[in-house]
Design an enzyme around this catalytic site. Structure first.
Site, mmCIF file in Angstrom:
data_model
loop_
_atom_site.group_PDB
_atom_site.id
_atom_site.type_symbol
_atom_site.label_atom_id
_atom_site.label_comp_id
_atom_site.label_asym_id
_atom_site.label_seq_id
_atom_site.Cartn_x
_atom_site.Cartn_y
_atom_site.Cartn_z
ATOM 1 N N HIS A 12 -10.685 0.941 3.645
ATOM 2 C CA HIS A 12 -9.407 1.643 3.416
ATOM 3 C C HIS A 12 -9.555 2.415 2.105
ATOM 4 O O HIS A 12 -9.454 1.848 1.022
ATOM 5 C CB HIS A 12 -8.240 0.650 3.313
ATOM 6 C CG HIS A 12 -6.912 1.323 3.151
ATOM 7 N ND1 HIS A 12 -5.816 1.003 3.939
ATOM 8 C CD2 HIS A 12 -6.479 2.293 2.309
ATOM 9 C CE1 HIS A 12 -4.781 1.746 3.573
ATOM 10 N NE2 HIS A 12 -5.159 2.539 2.573
ATOM 11 N N HIS A 14 -8.835 6.283 -0.039
ATOM 12 C CA HIS A 14 -8.262 7.632 -0.153
ATOM 13 C C HIS A 14 -9.243 8.501 -0.917
ATOM 14 O O HIS A 14 -9.466 8.279 -2.117
ATOM 15 C CB HIS A 14 -6.911 7.571 -0.880
ATOM 16 C CG HIS A 14 -5.905 6.761 -0.130
ATOM 17 N ND1 HIS A 14 -5.098 7.294 0.849
ATOM 18 C CD2 HIS A 14 -5.615 5.439 -0.169
ATOM 19 C CE1 HIS A 14 -4.336 6.341 1.372
ATOM 20 N NE2 HIS A 14 -4.636 5.199 0.767
ATOM 21 N N ARG A 16 -8.905 11.924 -0.840
ATOM 22 C CA ARG A 16 -8.185 13.149 -1.214
ATOM 23 C C ARG A 16 -8.939 14.397 -0.764
ATOM 24 O O ARG A 16 -9.818 14.338 0.071
ATOM 25 C CB ARG A 16 -7.915 13.199 -2.736
ATOM 26 C CG ARG A 16 -7.298 11.940 -3.314
ATOM 27 C CD ARG A 16 -5.964 11.588 -2.715
ATOM 28 N NE ARG A 16 -5.268 10.589 -3.507
ATOM 29 C CZ ARG A 16 -4.370 9.757 -3.011
ATOM 30 N NH1 ARG A 16 -4.072 9.755 -1.713
ATOM 31 N NH2 ARG A 16 -3.743 8.904 -3.799
ATOM 32 N N ASN A 40 -4.033 10.786 4.970
ATOM 33 C CA ASN A 40 -2.749 11.252 4.426
ATOM 34 C C ASN A 40 -2.931 12.406 3.437
ATOM 35 O O ASN A 40 -2.561 12.321 2.278
ATOM 36 C CB ASN A 40 -1.955 10.092 3.796
ATOM 37 C CG ASN A 40 -2.657 9.415 2.634
ATOM 38 O OD1 ASN A 40 -3.874 9.395 2.553
ATOM 39 N ND2 ASN A 40 -1.888 8.858 1.703
ATOM 40 N N LYS A 95 -4.495 5.956 11.950
ATOM 41 C CA LYS A 95 -3.670 5.309 10.923
ATOM 42 C C LYS A 95 -2.204 5.651 11.117
ATOM 43 O O LYS A 95 -1.826 6.825 11.109
ATOM 44 C CB LYS A 95 -4.138 5.777 9.538
ATOM 45 C CG LYS A 95 -3.291 5.294 8.376
ATOM 46 C CD LYS A 95 -3.493 3.823 8.089
ATOM 47 C CE LYS A 95 -2.551 3.299 7.024
ATOM 48 N NZ LYS A 95 -2.903 3.725 5.677
ATOM 49 N N HIS A 134 0.174 0.908 8.024
ATOM 50 C CA HIS A 134 0.783 0.603 6.721
ATOM 51 C C HIS A 134 2.079 -0.137 7.060
ATOM 52 O O HIS A 134 3.081 0.486 7.377
ATOM 53 C CB HIS A 134 1.060 1.892 5.940
ATOM 54 C CG HIS A 134 1.638 1.634 4.580
ATOM 55 N ND1 HIS A 134 1.029 2.033 3.425
ATOM 56 C CD2 HIS A 134 2.782 0.986 4.198
ATOM 57 C CE1 HIS A 134 1.757 1.653 2.381
ATOM 58 N NE2 HIS A 134 2.833 1.018 2.827
ATOM 59 N N ASP A 240 -8.183 0.416 -0.796
ATOM 60 C CA ASP A 240 -6.981 1.245 -0.983
ATOM 61 C C ASP A 240 -7.044 1.955 -2.329
ATOM 62 O O ASP A 240 -6.014 2.207 -2.968
ATOM 63 C CB ASP A 240 -5.692 0.441 -0.838
ATOM 64 C CG ASP A 240 -4.468 1.334 -0.663
ATOM 65 O OD1 ASP A 240 -4.651 2.533 -0.361
ATOM 66 O OD2 ASP A 240 -3.345 0.847 -0.850
ATOM 67 N N HIS A 244 -4.732 9.219 -8.453
ATOM 68 C CA HIS A 244 -3.754 10.262 -8.790
ATOM 69 C C HIS A 244 -4.129 10.739 -10.185
ATOM 70 O O HIS A 244 -4.605 9.938 -11.005
ATOM 71 C CB HIS A 244 -2.331 9.685 -8.827
ATOM 72 C CG HIS A 244 -1.811 9.251 -7.493
ATOM 73 N ND1 HIS A 244 -1.232 10.119 -6.596
ATOM 74 C CD2 HIS A 244 -1.795 8.032 -6.897
ATOM 75 C CE1 HIS A 244 -0.863 9.451 -5.495
ATOM 76 N NE2 HIS A 244 -1.206 8.189 -5.652
ATOM 77 N N ALA A 256 2.334 6.215 -6.588
ATOM 78 C CA ALA A 256 1.815 4.899 -6.199
ATOM 79 C C ALA A 256 0.337 4.990 -5.875
ATOM 80 O O ALA A 256 -0.088 5.877 -5.136
ATOM 81 C CB ALA A 256 2.584 4.384 -4.983
HETATM 82 C C1 NCD Z 1 -1.681 5.472 -1.314
HETATM 83 C C2 NCD Z 1 -1.910 6.922 -1.719
HETATM 84 O O1 NCD Z 1 -1.689 7.254 -2.877
HETATM 85 O O2 NCD Z 1 -2.340 7.708 -0.858
HETATM 86 N N1 NCD Z 1 -0.900 4.820 -2.323
HETATM 87 C C3 NCD Z 1 -0.808 3.498 -2.556
HETATM 88 O O3 NCD Z 1 -0.004 3.090 -3.389
HETATM 89 N N2 NCD Z 1 -1.558 2.626 -1.911
HETATM 90 C C4 NCD Z 1 -1.061 5.417 0.039
HETATM 91 C C5 NCD Z 1 -1.013 4.038 0.653
HETATM 92 O O4 NCD Z 1 -2.015 3.510 1.099
HETATM 93 O O5 NCD Z 1 0.081 3.482 0.674
HETATM 94 ZN ZN ZN Z 2 -3.843 3.431 1.308
#
Ligand code: NCD
Ligand code: ZN
Length: 337
Positions: A12, A14, A16, A40, A95, A134, A240, A244, A256
């Protein structure tokens, strides 16, 4: 003291897009053999052209690292079988996000009516495509995940052949649900094995530990540790890691996501060692995912040694978990094969 992990997988992640992708992709691609890449983006990845183009951008961003991005599609209720058949070889999972529940999830699902979701879910079940969810309602923030468990169960019952992965579980209720349905599995992050809500908001507010789902109570963390440390066959590592920019975290209205990609294996090794569970780490970070998803990763050997590693304050403008702190383990060597 050294430990070699074979083909670690982050199920899992991200990665980007654009500048951020270029800035952070190598932090995963260097030490992991592969990852399940979340869809996402803005806009989310919902068709074949977008998926293939995103995969190509990832491969370009990782340069000569040996790393396989296992791609996911953003769930829509009305994908039909013919469409998913054209994508079967390109995706590892789909997802599902409840609408608006987290970063870039506005186009997600509102309402969990089985009949409304059936076109996509039946086709996924028939084609053997796992469903990642999720799992949070829009209820009170500490209860969102536990409130979602009945939805997991409804879907698991309605589609008994569909593999459903409860993503980034944070509660004892989710751990318990794993045992009730054969087709439920889960990913667990590094940070939810370590922190509770106290670490986020019990003292000075810690924006770099703020994520969805929010870290819960000590007894929830215990339940997660219990299954992770024995590499329960239905759980696997999924960081996860969700970068950011620093200004979006240290802001009034903090985004988040916890950025753990560069420190995940070092901290997992120390954690498993502390609990006398080092022999279970290989299955937690690779073996279980291979079985659950039926995937064979790129061969890669990652050797960690018990030498201090001071975590940089930032990676290209993104603050990692443990920024500026010294970890017990470092990455000693990464070799192909
Ligand atoms: C994730 C994100 O920033 O894409 N943020 C997070 O707090 N985990 C999205 C997600 O997995 O909820
Ligand atoms: Zn995530």
């Amino acid at each position: 003291m050294a430990l070699t992990l074979h083909s670690p997988l982050d199920m899992h992640l991200h990665l980007r897009d654009g500048e951020m992708l270029h800035n952070i992709a190598k932090e995963s691609a260097h030490t992991f053999a592969g990852a399940l890449v979340m869809p996402n983006l803005v806009p989310p990845v919902t068709d074949k052209a977008a998926l293939l183009a995103y995969k190509a951008r990832i491969l370009e961003a990782i340069g000569d690292e040996h790393f396989r991005p296992n791609m996911t599609l953003f769930f829509k209720p009305d994908y039909d079988r013919a469409f998913l058949e054209t994508l079967r070889e390109e995706i590892t999972a789909i997802k599902l996000y409840p609408a608006g529940i987290t970063t870039n999830s506005e186009g997600g699902v509102s309402g969990f009516d089985v009949e409304e979701l059936r076109p996509t879910l039946q086709a996924m079940s028939d084609l053997g495509i796992p469903l990642c969810i999720h799992g949070e309602t829009n209820g009170f923030v500490m209860d969102r995940e536990a409130e979602f468990v009945p939805i997991y169960e409804k879907l698991a019952k309605a589609f008994p052949k569909l593999k459903i992965i409860m993503e980034h579980i944070t509660t004892k209720e989710s751990v318990a649900a794993l045992e009730r349905f054969e087709n439920l599995y889960a990913t667990i992050t590094l940070h939810h094995l370590i922190i509770t809500l106290d670490d986020v908001a019990g003292g000075m507010l810690q924006p770099h530990l703020f994520c969805k789902p929010i870290a819960k109570r000590p007894e929830d963390r215990e339940a997660l540790l219990d299954v992770a440390l024995r590499a329960h066959p239905k759980v696997m590592f999924g960081s996860d890691s969700a970068p950011h920019p620093k200004h979006a975290k240290e802001a009034c209205g903090c985004a988040a996501g916890v950025f753990t990609a560069p420190i995940a294996l070092q901290v997992l090794t120390a954690l498993f060692e502390r609990h006398n569970a080092l022999e279970k780490l290989q299955d937690f970070v690779s073996g279980n995912a291979q079985k659950i998803y039926g995937i064979t990763p790129i061969p890669k050997r990652v050797t960690l040694s018990k030498e201090p590693f001071t975590v940089p304050a930032e990676y290209n403008g993104v603050v990692p978990m443990y920024a500026g702190e010294t970890l017990e383990y470092s990455i000693k060597e990464v070799t192909d094969g």
